[in-house]
Structure formats: structure tokens, C-alpha cells
Design a protein around this motif. Sequence first.
Motif, short mmCIF file in Angstrom:
data_model
loop_
_atom_site.label_atom_id
_atom_site.label_comp_id
_atom_site.label_asym_id
_atom_site.label_seq_id
_atom_site.Cartn_x
_atom_site.Cartn_y
_atom_site.Cartn_z
N GLU A 1 7.54 -3.58 -8.79
CA GLU A 1 8.26 -3.63 -7.45
C GLU A 1 8.17 -2.30 -6.91
OE1 GLU A 1 11.94 -4.97 -8.93
OE2 GLU A 1 11.35 -7.18 -8.64
N LEU A 2 8.65 -1.27 -7.60
CA LEU A 2 8.52 0.16 -7.20
C LEU A 2 6.97 0.46 -6.59
CD1 LEU A 2 11.39 1.64 -9.30
CD2 LEU A 2 11.08 1.71 -6.98
N ALA A 3 6.27 0.11 -7.69
CA ALA A 3 4.64 0.59 -7.40
C ALA A 3 4.14 0.10 -5.90
CB ALA A 3 3.84 0.23 -8.40
N ILE A 4 4.94 -1.17 -5.63
CA ILE A 4 4.33 -1.79 -4.57
C ILE A 4 4.95 -0.98 -3.17
CG2 ILE A 4 4.47 -3.85 -2.82
CD1 ILE A 4 4.29 -5.55 -5.60
N GLN A 5 6.41 -0.81 -3.42
CA GLN A 5 7.12 -0.18 -2.64
C GLN A 5 6.75 1.30 -2.13
OE1 GLN A 5 11.37 -0.02 -3.37
NE2 GLN A 5 11.63 -2.02 -3.58
N VAL A 6 6.46 2.00 -3.26
CA VAL A 6 5.72 3.18 -2.90
C VAL A 6 4.53 3.35 -2.30
CG1 VAL A 6 5.21 5.48 -4.07
CG2 VAL A 6 7.22 4.36 -5.01
N ALA A 7 3.72 2.31 -2.59
CA ALA A 7 2.42 2.32 -1.92
C ALA A 7 2.60 1.89 -0.55
CB ALA A 7 1.59 1.43 -2.61
N GLU A 8 3.67 1.07 -0.22
CA GLU A 8 3.64 0.84 1.15
C GLU A 8 4.17 1.88 1.86
OE1 GLU A 8 6.49 -2.57 1.25
OE2 GLU A 8 4.88 -3.98 0.72
N GLU A 9 5.08 2.75 1.30
CA GLU A 9 5.78 3.81 2.26
C GLU A 9 4.54 4.95 2.45
OE1 GLU A 9 9.21 4.02 2.93
OE2 GLU A 9 9.59 6.17 2.85
N LEU A 10 3.67 5.07 1.46
CA LEU A 10 2.75 6.01 1.60
C LEU A 10 1.64 5.50 2.68
CD1 LEU A 10 3.67 7.42 -1.12
CD2 LEU A 10 1.33 8.10 -1.58
N ARG A 11 1.46 4.25 2.62
CA ARG A 11 0.51 3.61 3.54
C ARG A 11 1.26 4.15 5.14
NH1 ARG A 11 -1.14 -1.86 0.74
NH2 ARG A 11 -2.42 -0.95 -0.61
N LYS A 12 2.47 3.73 5.10
CA LYS A 12 3.02 4.01 6.55
C LYS A 12 2.98 5.39 6.92
CE LYS A 12 6.63 0.78 6.03
NZ LYS A 12 8.06 0.63 5.60
N LEU A 13 3.01 6.26 5.79
CA LEU A 13 2.94 7.66 6.34
C LEU A 13 1.47 8.17 6.51
CD1 LEU A 13 5.20 9.22 3.40
CD2 LEU A 13 5.63 9.40 5.82
N ALA A 14 0.57 7.71 5.96
CA ALA A 14 -0.84 7.72 6.21
C ALA A 14 -1.39 7.05 7.20
CB ALA A 14 -1.56 7.26 4.79
N LYS A 15 -0.57 6.34 8.06
CA LYS A 15 -0.84 5.50 9.24
C LYS A 15 -2.14 6.27 9.99
CE LYS A 15 1.23 3.05 13.19
NZ LYS A 15 2.45 3.02 13.64
N TYR A 16 -1.91 7.39 10.47
CA TYR A 16 -2.55 8.26 11.47
C TYR A 16 -3.78 9.09 10.78
CZ TYR A 16 0.70 6.47 14.86
OH TYR A 16 1.42 5.66 15.54
N MET A 17 -3.77 8.89 9.34
CA MET A 17 -4.89 9.72 8.53
C MET A 17 -6.03 8.81 8.28
SD MET A 17 -2.61 11.62 5.77
CE MET A 17 -3.59 12.43 5.09
N GLN A 18 -7.21 9.27 8.86
CA GLN A 18 -8.29 8.41 8.44
C GLN A 18 -8.81 8.48 6.92
OE1 GLN A 18 -10.03 6.78 11.06
NE2 GLN A 18 -8.03 7.40 12.17
N GLY A 19 -9.12 7.38 6.39
CA GLY A 19 -9.80 7.03 5.33
C GLY A 19 -9.03 7.28 4.16
N VAL A 20 -7.69 7.28 4.14
CA VAL A 20 -6.94 7.39 3.01
C VAL A 20 -6.14 6.15 2.31
CG1 VAL A 20 -4.88 8.36 1.96
CG2 VAL A 20 -6.16 9.78 3.83
N LYS A 21 -6.85 5.78 1.21
CA LYS A 21 -6.77 4.52 0.54
C LYS A 21 -5.62 4.70 -0.63
CE LYS A 21 -9.90 0.88 1.44
NZ LYS A 21 -11.32 1.17 1.46
#
Length: 548
Positions: free
Chosen positions: A83-103
Motif C-alpha cells: 500500500e505504501l509503495a503504491i502511495q509513495v509512487a503516486e505522490e512522486l508521479r504527481k510531483l514529477a507531473k511537469y518533468m519530462q521522462g521520469v518514470k
Amino acid sequence: MESIRFEELGITEPILRAVKDMGFEEATPIQGQAIPLQKQGADVIGQAQTGTGKTAAFGIPLLEKIDPENRKTQGIILCPTRELAIQVAEELRKLAKYMQGVKVLPIYGGQDMRTQIRSLKGGVEIVVGTPGRVMDHMRRRTLKLDDVHTVVLDEADEMLDMGFIEDIETILAQAPGERQTVLFSATMPEEIQEIARKFQRDPKLVRVLKKELTVPAIEQYYYMVKQKDKLEVLCRLLDMYNPKLSLVFCNTKKQVDDLVVGLQGRGYFAEGLHGDLKQNLRDRVMLGFRSGHTDILVATDVAARGIDVDDVEAVFNYDIPQDEEYYVHRIGRTGRAGREGLAFSFVVGREIYKLKDIQRYCRTKIQERRIPSVSDVSRVKTDLILRRMEETIAQEDLGKFVKIIEGKMDGGEYSTLELAAAFLKTFLGEEGEEIDESPVGATGRSERRGGRRDHDRDHDRDRDDSSEGMVRLFVNLGKNMGIRPGDIVGAIAGESGIPGRLIGSIDMYDRYTFVEVPKDQVNTVLRGMKNCKIKGKPISVERANVRK
Ligand code: ADP
Ligand code: MG
């Protein structure tokens, strides 16, 4: 406390924009302290309570270090649970929203290995994983650490509790020596400090002290209750405050199970979460809660640990926590990052001393409140509804609806005032009548609960109290339609020909009635009542649903 703006932390433009989109106005204390240190390249130990924004505290500096041109994995974040892995990944994706090419990819046990391997092959800059599964991929060489420059241990104490220490050591030992190691944890047991000594270089300790933990926006109240009244008091508070999402904490798994049954029996949308549940069931429960299908999550401390759901408006300590620190953990689930929140604690007898300890420890004031009577509940609910009406009038275009009402008024049968009153009553549920003024314990069966949704549940409320040899029937007419119990007895006796004295108990509610008839007469009654009317109203009779 002084506020820190994200701009002051030297964060780059794309992340600043993302942070704004996420609605963060200023950095939390742990973010304000930990981000600059990490940006300077230091190893950091961050200690702060759940809900203080630790994810962004390590996520932002990590994202800033990522080279999007390099498709290889550069950052590894280890988390205790899926659960936490998924949450953390989601939060990072949101933070990386305007960064190009960060998976960013979460990997955890239980998920299909081939899917994960395929995703990893496609190039993933940041892996967020549980230690066991990360090791699996390292062994298979489907995850290579050669380009990893940052390793984050999130919820380190929790990983320790779950027995991941050796896995973590193995991973850290295999990661490149030239790297940044960041460790976040709510508590700092000796074993964690040991890891820090072994695997970090000259780490900087960043701490948000306990006295800052209790978020002032949370209103905290307690109620002196008897054990047997807890469910009733909980229901009244739920009805009164109508929180969008509530978390209810119990001290034992059994209490969680019992309470969920109790709440569901009263028509509430509640689910339980504790350590005995299989992972896929836990996932389903959490999904239901996040998506709003479940309004009330009942949980033990361990099961709820680390769960991050926004919009929890109320936390209930159904049981006073054994450990004072748990109190802080629990109420920290509401009022997240400055939102408003409510915390209610139920105190039985001598537990008041424990509550005093909690107040001392947390340096906080928990106010006593009188248990609301049913009429209190009704009044507060009425206020809430009327306030909502005012908002609707002020903000919405009502033209279409005004027309409908005008059409209704043409007959002149009743006034707009009556119509408005009827709407209010319908909204309120059926508590307008027969208000039980007595203190908790003497609630009548015909009382209705959980205003918003109970309507859907009316029919299938658990009714295992039918008398021997009797079958309970549901009749679509009730007090509101001007029907009396005698009318129902009369109709049944008259239309189906069975003697009135054979008819058992009658529970009449505003909109419907339950009536018991002998088992061997059920079909006669059902047949006899087809197409008949009481006081000109078509009556429909069917078997009441009994669960199980
Ligand atoms: P922790 O890991 O410390 O328990 P999280 O990182 O999960 O806390 O953050 C808790 C919640 O607060 C999340 O919903 C997150 O999006 C939000 N949050 C984080 N930082 C801020 C901030 N600076 N302002 C407002 N909300 C924030
Ligand atoms: Mg966290």
C-alpha cells in the motif's frame, strides 16, 4: 511556527508548479528542514510523525537529482508495504507531473513478476518497492543498481517491525558506494540508528519534535460512556457530524470485527481493516474507502499505520489507545496538512486517567462533551441541511426546479411551506417524530440511522428476532401514509382470510411496516394481498430479507 515557502527551498520550476497543483501552500516543517540538506547532497535521518509530509520531503530532492536522459534506475525507495509503495509512487508521479521522462514504478510482492519485469525493461528512473521484491529483482538481474545514486528508507521503523532489516542491509550493501542514503521514520529505535551508522555517511538528523505533533486544527473531544453504549454513541456522532470519511480505531481485531458487524447492521457503510486480513482483501477495503464507497473504516493501530487517505474528517477512538503515542498517530489521520478535523474519544470509567496521561504527553486539551441525545442529533443534522440549502440557493441555478415546484403548487393542495417542510423531513430520515430524549440505552427499534443512505438498506436490515414459526413480511406502507397497525391487521385478515390473532408483531415505521405471519400462512397472505389497497393506497407485501 514560521512558515516556509517552497520557493525559498530552491526547488526547480516544474516541481514548484506540481506542488502548487497539489494544493500545498507551504512546506511542512520536516520538508523545510530536510529538503535543503538533501539538495546539498547530505545523508539525512528524518524523524517526524505520520502525516507530516515526509514523502515530498525525500521525493522532491530525489526528483531534482534524476537525469531523465538516463533511462537506468537512479533512485530506490524502500517501503514496508505494498500500500505504501503504491502511495509513495503516486505522490512522486504527481510531483514529477511537469518533468519530462521520469518514470516511477512501484514493485511489491503479490503482483505478477512478468508485468514488473516488462515495466522495468522499459526503463524506470525511480523504483519504489518492498525490500523482498526489490531483492528478487536484483537476484534476477531485472533490476540493476549500477546507476543508483539515492536510496531512501521510508517508514524505517515499520520495516524493522516487519522483519525486513536483513533485506535492507543486503540492498544497501549492494548499492553503489557513492550514493546518498536517506532514512525517514516516525520513531528511532536502536536498530534503525545502527543501520544509519553502518550505511550512512555523516548523516544529518532532522527532527520534528513531539510537541508539534498534535495539529491544532483538530478539535478533540471525549465522552464518558459505558462499554455497552459505545456503538450507540458512535452512531449518534456519525449522524450528527455526517463526516465524509471516518476512521474508527479499536484496540483489538475482534473489536474491529464486532464493530463492523454492528455498524453494517445499522445500515452504515463500514469496513474493517486488521492484520488478519489477506492482502487482496485489505486492498479492496482501502480502495472502497478511498473511492468513497466506504464511509467508515474501522481499524487497529497496526493495520492503519502508514495509511494515507485525504479527507478523513473524523477520527474516533472507540477504545482509548494503550500507548499514548498511538493517540497522536491516530488523530493525525484527520486534519491532514492543515485541514480541519475532529477527534472523538470514548472513555470508560477509570480510563479517564489514561486520557489525562495522553493530554499531558501530547500537551493538548481534550474537552469533555455530553453524549448527544437523539434530539441533539436531529437538531445538528437539521442545521447542516439548512446550511447546505442556503449554499445551494446562493450558488446554483435553480430555474428548472422552480418550474417543477410551481407545477406542483398549481393544484393548491398544500403550501410551499409544507412542501419545504416535507423535503426537510425526508432529508432528515424519520427522526422528526418520536424523538427519544432519554440518555443512551433506551433507543426504540423504529429509530432510523445514518440519514444519507439508510434508505437503500431499509429492507435488508438484519432481523433475526422473528418469533419461532413466524415469517417477517415487508409492507410498503407506514405511519406517514396515515396507516395504523389495525389497518394492516384488518387488511391481511380480511383479504387473505386468516384470523387476526394469528398475526404476530407489527413494527411500523414512517414509510413501511414489518409484520409477522405464521410460516404456513405466508403464501395465503402474499396471494391475498395482491392488488389490494389500504385507505386507497396500493399495498405491496413481500418477504422481508433476512441476511445470511
Ligand atoms: P508522512 O509520510 O509523513 O506520513 P505524507 O507524505 O504521506 O506524510 O503526507 C501526508 C499528506 O499531506 C499527503 O496527502 C500529502 O499530499 C500532504 N502534504 C504533504 N506535504 C504537504 C504540504 N506541504 N502542504 C499540504 N499538504 C501536504
Ligand atoms: Mg510516509
